[in-house]
Design a protein around this motif. Structure first.
Motif, PDB file in Angstrom:
ATOM      1  N   CYS A  31      -5.155  24.674 -10.428  1.00  0.00           N
ATOM      2  CA  CYS A  31      -6.391  24.815 -11.203  1.00  0.00           C
ATOM      3  C   CYS A  31      -6.039  25.130 -12.656  1.00  0.00           C
ATOM      4  O   CYS A  31      -5.111  25.888 -12.917  1.00  0.00           O
ATOM      5  CB  CYS A  31      -7.239  25.942 -10.605  1.00  0.00           C
ATOM      6  N   TYR A  33      -7.782  26.783 -14.921  1.00  0.00           N
ATOM      7  CA  TYR A  33      -8.524  27.862 -15.563  1.00  0.00           C
ATOM      8  C   TYR A  33      -7.730  29.175 -15.581  1.00  0.00           C
ATOM      9  O   TYR A  33      -6.779  29.300 -16.324  1.00  0.00           O
ATOM     10  CB  TYR A  33      -9.894  28.019 -14.917  1.00  0.00           C
ATOM     11  N   CYS A  34      -8.067  30.130 -14.764  1.00  0.00           N
ATOM     12  CA  CYS A  34      -7.555  31.481 -15.019  1.00  0.00           C
ATOM     13  C   CYS A  34      -6.120  31.682 -14.544  1.00  0.00           C
ATOM     14  O   CYS A  34      -5.533  30.842 -13.866  1.00  0.00           O
ATOM     15  CB  CYS A  34      -8.476  32.518 -14.393  1.00  0.00           C
ATOM     16  N   THR A  36      -4.913  33.317 -12.225  1.00  0.00           N
ATOM     17  CA  THR A  36      -4.639  33.412 -10.793  1.00  0.00           C
ATOM     18  C   THR A  36      -3.749  32.254 -10.366  1.00  0.00           C
ATOM     19  O   THR A  36      -2.845  32.416  -9.546  1.00  0.00           O
ATOM     20  CB  THR A  36      -5.953  33.389  -9.973  1.00  0.00           C
ATOM     21  N   GLY A  37      -4.004  31.069 -10.939  1.00  0.00           N
ATOM     22  CA  GLY A  37      -3.140  29.922 -10.674  1.00  0.00           C
ATOM     23  C   GLY A  37      -3.289  29.344  -9.290  1.00  0.00           C
ATOM     24  O   GLY A  37      -2.297  29.091  -8.593  1.00  0.00           O
ATOM     25  N   CYS A  38      -4.528  29.086  -8.859  1.00  0.00           N
ATOM     26  CA  CYS A  38      -4.767  28.593  -7.504  1.00  0.00           C
ATOM     27  C   CYS A  38      -4.258  27.171  -7.327  1.00  0.00           C
ATOM     28  O   CYS A  38      -4.422  26.320  -8.204  1.00  0.00           O
ATOM     29  CB  CYS A  38      -6.266  28.620  -7.205  1.00  0.00           C
ATOM     30  N   LEU A  64     -10.991  28.739  -3.425  1.00  0.00           N
ATOM     31  CA  LEU A  64     -11.259  28.397  -4.825  1.00  0.00           C
ATOM     32  C   LEU A  64     -12.498  29.179  -5.250  1.00  0.00           C
ATOM     33  O   LEU A  64     -13.329  29.529  -4.413  1.00  0.00           O
ATOM     34  CB  LEU A  64     -11.544  26.898  -4.995  1.00  0.00           C
ATOM     35  N   CYS A  65     -12.628  29.437  -6.532  1.00  0.00           N
ATOM     36  CA  CYS A  65     -13.862  30.078  -7.012  1.00  0.00           C
ATOM     37  C   CYS A  65     -14.822  29.004  -7.508  1.00  0.00           C
ATOM     38  O   CYS A  65     -14.544  27.807  -7.421  1.00  0.00           O
ATOM     39  CB  CYS A  65     -13.548  31.080  -8.114  1.00  0.00           C
ATOM     40  N   LYS A  67     -15.623  28.009 -10.454  1.00  0.00           N
ATOM     41  CA  LYS A  67     -15.099  27.127 -11.511  1.00  0.00           C
ATOM     42  C   LYS A  67     -14.140  26.102 -10.912  1.00  0.00           C
ATOM     43  O   LYS A  67     -14.196  24.920 -11.233  1.00  0.00           O
ATOM     44  CB  LYS A  67     -14.377  27.943 -12.593  1.00  0.00           C
ATOM     45  N   GLY A  68     -13.231  26.569 -10.063  1.00  0.00           N
ATOM     46  CA  GLY A  68     -12.292  25.644  -9.442  1.00  0.00           C
ATOM     47  C   GLY A  68     -13.009  24.625  -8.577  1.00  0.00           C
ATOM     48  O   GLY A  68     -12.656  23.442  -8.555  1.00  0.00           O
ATOM     49  N   HIS A 193     -11.055  36.742 -12.333  1.00  0.00           N
ATOM     50  CA  HIS A 193     -10.003  36.292 -11.405  1.00  0.00           C
ATOM     51  C   HIS A 193     -10.609  36.324  -9.997  1.00  0.00           C
ATOM     52  O   HIS A 193     -10.194  37.116  -9.135  1.00  0.00           O
ATOM     53  CB  HIS A 193      -8.774  37.210 -11.503  1.00  0.00           C
ATOM     54  N   PRO A 194     -11.609  35.477  -9.766  1.00  0.00           N
ATOM     55  CA  PRO A 194     -12.433  35.631  -8.547  1.00  0.00           C
ATOM     56  C   PRO A 194     -11.653  35.510  -7.245  1.00  0.00           C
ATOM     57  O   PRO A 194     -11.986  36.184  -6.270  1.00  0.00           O
ATOM     58  CB  PRO A 194     -13.457  34.499  -8.671  1.00  0.00           C
ATOM     59  N   VAL A 195     -10.637  34.664  -7.204  1.00  0.00           N
ATOM     60  CA  VAL A 195      -9.905  34.525  -5.938  1.00  0.00           C
ATOM     61  C   VAL A 195      -9.077  35.782  -5.656  1.00  0.00           C
ATOM     62  O   VAL A 195      -8.985  36.230  -4.503  1.00  0.00           O
ATOM     63  CB  VAL A 195      -9.046  33.244  -5.962  1.00  0.00           C
TER      64      VAL A 195
HETATM   65 FE1  SF4 Z   1      -9.199  28.446 -10.804  1.00  0.00          FE
HETATM   66 FE2  SF4 Z   1     -10.940  30.224  -9.853  1.00  0.00          FE
HETATM   67 FE3  SF4 Z   1      -8.465  30.134  -8.883  1.00  0.00          FE
HETATM   68 FE4  SF4 Z   1      -8.923  31.079 -11.320  1.00  0.00          FE
HETATM   69  S1  SF4 Z   1      -9.638  31.995  -9.388  1.00  0.00           S
HETATM   70  S2  SF4 Z   1      -7.291  29.645 -10.755  1.00  0.00           S
HETATM   71  S3  SF4 Z   1     -10.586  29.757 -12.010  1.00  0.00           S
HETATM   72  S4  SF4 Z   1     -10.017  28.520  -8.700  1.00  0.00           S
END
Ligand code: SF4
Length: 874
Positions: A31, A33-34, A36-38, A64-65, A67-68, A193-195
């Motif tokens: 991903c 975005y943040c 966390t690096g999912c 995934l959150c 956004k992901g 960092h939702p995940v």
């Molecule tokens: Fe992407 Fe959300 Fe995971 Fe952050 S927590 S890397 S935004 S999916």
């Protein structure tokens, strides 16, 4: 748990690389975005691509959150930069590369190496970063290579290096699940960092983890907090100093670890004892929990970093973990979570002006080592300018050529008006970006189209040191090129081809890995030499340094001992005054990313917080009403937002989001109000603090425009968002602005206009029709028009054949049976607030489980659970 998303078709026939689609199979990537690096899996299907969370990725194990999960809605070419331009003229790549090289060479020849700068981004891949850093620091002779990561975690880098002798994150995500107490400092983990938040929440459900949130605001993260300390902004050093003194008094220190592995304890404890903190009942409880719990993880983020005392705050936290020996062991340690997807990768290759490469600094030995490794003809020998100073130097005419890659400093930096003036004054502004129109690209003399997520090929490093591949699954647009390729070609045009003979990101990764291990022998933390000959295409996520570092008590200082740093409380730089009596805090929204260039394209994500809100405690509001437009002003600039009164905000403090900019609103660039005060060690700006005042923004009328395409609006206030099938624009203006607005829309749409006016009520309604289809509809009234927005958005571009249909549009009322779902709460399943409220009322739902069973809301990534709970509570 992975969320499936339909993506647009794979843009077949537009050229692209060999890896595209992997022969029709799925592609593992990360991903964008943040921090966390999912991990994600992109899979081709008959209707395009779908994205799932990667169940095997150690960051997210399939989660995934929001956004992901909405990544697919942000792909596409409609906003892309499609070809190189020089001074507004379309050119080919050969000419663009020659011009970039020529202009850089001219500036350096005339004004010296330090008249040039790169301004990079945590969005870049490690290979892109490596190429730019090598060109500047080894071949152009300047260390003016800074990045938007300076705004994100530079204080953590400085704090780590001061304590550990290296920029090392000691622990890993698993530690949050093994801890018995997790302390979240300056971190709205639930939104940012939702995940990770979901992983912590699951661990709490399983083992009863205690969670303490230290934040001036009551955020969604407090939903799982056993204790929320809503301390005044800037109190962190005093709080953690008080905790160190408490642990000393309570016999909770690890004196053997202190004696064997650290230095500086005595002075640090003395400084801690001299500091003052009010020991309230809540603070005493936190101190007691910390002192009596072995497995403690302290997570810290931008609330700590973005401060003029950010480095001291980081060290106050590190002092505690060193003094209690809680570092390098499962379930314990200080843990910095980075904002950006590759802030850590940038740190690893020297993407900061005060770092060289491979976590080396600017000491003579490191300069010599890197110079020999690169065989560099013109090695930079001193640190370069950090972000805020870099743009000030540009404003003063000292930086005369800048190459900006993948970031939007005209929005994200503080003292934004100075930054824009500096860009306007700079003789050579080169911008590499995948987005055509941003507040920064408008200043560029040379624009270079870069690859977007889904097209890029390289590696990123997340917050717990896990390096993952970002792999392409979409073909690159015909004229877009990788950032590393652009730098390499310019280096060749400058005559450095022999040193930049890479043909792929794999070549760069190999060189980066070899540099990390060059003359290392365990003397430096960052060593990925074992990966130099790896199969790059197949590279699986791996954590450099192993799960945890410092378990043996050996640090990367000259004597191997960690340093406790004596620190004392320093307040934020600007104190409130009678003229500016409120403290402004800033931060992220759940469903937006940075300056919205991607997330702003998604109707689902844009529906959660459709416009920026100024959050204020009701006691501070005076005559200001909830929902009214207000103007926020600091000594530098102003911002217009809608007021949200909430007791989640401390009295005397207000909050605004960081995301909006001139592409999405008028008067909504928060950086325009923020002074450029920086931390003396890290150079990180104090983005979370300005003294402001709030006043009514009284306008004669309010408006709502629903349209297919948005013309340039000359209106005192507007804010737009993407809905399904249409743009939604809210507007406000003075008595004379309506006529100009109608004239603008008439000339832009060139379509027949229908209108209905009621002077008695002060309302006016317009619809523009072309070939029987609705092009746009505008509603004006004294108060905010009450219109069925979702229904109207669905009509844009459709045939309105009968007079009844046209009359309904001008009435702005949906037919019976249409339910406007309202503002998005659950982005995963597109459930709006109206739908939730109605279901809770009519079905008498009383629990999250019942809501989930009825609507699925809250059963995806879980980020909306706190909001659903609030709706259930009435
Ligand atoms: Fe992407 Fe959300 Fe995971 Fe952050 S927590 S890397 S935004 S999916």
């Amino acid at each position: 748990m992975g969320k499936t998303t339909n993506l647009p078709s794979p843009l077949a026939g537009e050229g692209g690389g060999e890896d595209v689609g992997k022969g029709g199979g799925s592609v593992k990537s990360t991903c964008p975005y943040c921090g966390t690096g999912c991990g994600i899996i992109a899979e081709p299907g008959p209707e395009g691509w779908t994205v799932h969370g990667d169940p095997d990725h150690p960051a997210n194990f399939g989660r995934l959150c929001s956004k992901g999960a909405a990544l697919g809605e942000t792909l596409g070419t409609q906003t892309c930069l499609t070809h190189p331009t020089i001074d507004g003229r379309r050119v080919g790549w050969d000419q663009a590369i020659a011009e970039v090289a020529g202009r850089i060479r001219s500036v350096i020849d005339l004004h010296g190496p330090d008249s040039f700068a790169f301004y990079l981004s945590g969005q870049l891949l490690t290979e892109d970063y490596y190429a730019a850093n090598k060109l500047a620091k080894g071949f152009l002779g300047t260390a003016n290579v800074d990045t938007n990561s300076r705004l994100c975690m530079a204080s953590t880098v400085a704090g780590h290096r001061r304590a550990f002798g290296s920029d090392t994150v000691p622990g890993c995500y698993e530690d949050l699940e093994l801890a018995d107490l997790v302390v979240l400092v300056g971190s709205n983990l639930a939104w940012c960092h939702p995940v990770l938040f979901q992983r912590l929440k699951a661990a709490k459900a399983e083992r009863g983890t205690r969670v303490v949130v230290i934040d001036p605001r009551r955020t969604e993260t407090c939903d799982i907090a056993d204790l929320h300390l809503a301390l005044a902004p800037g109190s962190d050093v005093a709080l953690f100093n008080g905790l160190l003194a408490h642990c000393a008094a309570a016999g909770a220190l690890d004196h053997k670890f202190l004696a064997d592995h650290t230095a500086g304890f005595t002075e640090t404890l003395a400084a801690a004892r001299a500091d003052h903190v009010d020991i309230t009942t809540e603070v005493a409880r936190f101190y007691d929990w910390f002192a009596t719990t072995d497995n403690v993880v302290t997570v810290f983020s931008q609330g700590v970093n973005q401060s003029s005392a950010g480095t001291d705050k980081v060290n106050a936290i590190l002092n505690l973990h060193l003094a209690t020996g809680r570092i390098g062991k499962p379930g314990m340690g200080p843990f910095s979570v980075t904002g950006q997807p590759n802030a850590m990768g940038g740190r690893e290759v020297g993407g900061l002006a005060n770092q060289l490469a491979a976590h080396m600094g600017f000491d003579a030995q490191a300069i010599d080592r890197v110079s020999r490794f690169w065989d560099a003809p013109r090695m930079a020998t001193r640190e370069g300018l950090k972000a805020v100073d870099l743009f000030r130097a540009m404003d003063e005419g000292k930086i005369r050529a800048v190459w900006i890659m993948g970031t939007n400093p005209a929005v994200s930096l503080p003292e934004t008006d100075l930054v824009r003036r500096a860009l306007a004054r700079c003789p050579v502004v080169i911008v590499s970006d995948c987005v055509a129109e941003t507040d920064t690209t408008s200043h560029a003399h040379i624009r270079l189209p870069a690859l977007a997520w889904g097209e890029k090929d390289g590696t990123v490093t997340n917050s717990d040191r896990t390096i993952s591949r970002q792999r392409p699954f979409l073909p690159a647009p015909a004229n877009a090129r990788a950032d590393w390729w652009q730098v390499t070609e310019v280096a060749r045009a400058l005559g450095f081809g022999g040193w930049f003979n890479w043909t792929s990101p794999a070549d760069i990764f190999r060189e980066h890995a070899l540099l990390s291990t060059f003359e290392n022998d365990g003397s430096r933390d960052f060593d990925i030499g074992a990966q130099a000959d790896t199969d790059y295409q197949a590279l699986a996520p791996f954590q450099w340094g192993g799960k945890r570092l410092f378990a043996d008590g050996r640090f990367f200082t000259a004597d191997g001992r960690a340093r406790l740093a004596p620190v004392s409380h320093r307040p934020p730089m600007e104190a409130p005054s009678p003229e500016f009596p409120l403290r402004l805090n800033t931060g992220r929204y759940r469903d937006q990313w940075h300056t919205m260039t991607r997330t702003g394209l998604s109707p689902r994500l844009s529906g959660h917080r459709p416009e920026p809100l100024l959050e204020m405690h009701p006691t501070d509001a005076g005559r200001l009403e909830d929902g009214a437009l207000v103007r926020v002003s600091s000594r530098l600039g102003s911002y217009v937002a809608r007021l949200r009164l909430t007791a989640d905000q401390r009295m005397g403090e207000v909050f605004l989001p960081m995301h909006w900019n001139d592409q999405f609103a008028a008067h909504s660039v928060v950086g325009r109000m923020l002074p450029g005060h920086t931390d003396p060690l890290s150079g990180q700006p104090e983005l979370k603090h300005a003294a402001v005042r709030v006043e009514p923004f009284a306008m004669a009328w309010s408006g709502l425009l629903v349209c297919d395409s948005l013309p340039a609006l000359d209106c005192p206030w507007w804010v737009r968002r993407q809905a399904e099938g249409a743009q939604i624009v809210e507007l406000a203006g003075g008595p004379t602005d309506q006529t100009a607005l109608i004239a603008t829309l008439d000339s832009s749409y060139g379509a027949a206009r229908l209108e209905v006016q009621d002077p008695r009520l002060g309302t006016a309604r317009y619809a523009w029709m072309a070939d029987g289809k609705l092009v746009a509809a505008l509603f004006l009234s004294v108060d905010r028009p009450e219109i069925s927005i979702a229904w109207l958005a669905g009509l844009v571009g459709t045939d309105l054949v009968t007079p009844v249909e046209r009359a309904a549009v001008l009435a702005g009322r949906a037919p019976n049976g249409f339910t406007d779902t309202g503002r998005t709460v659950c982005a995963c399943f597109s459930v709006g607030v109206n739908t939730l409220t109605e279901a809770i009322r009519s079905q008498r739902l009383t629990s999250l489980e019942q809501v989930g069973a009825a609507l699925k809301a809250g059963t995806g990534c879980g980020s909306c659970v706190p909001e659903i709970k609030a709706l259930l509570a009435g």
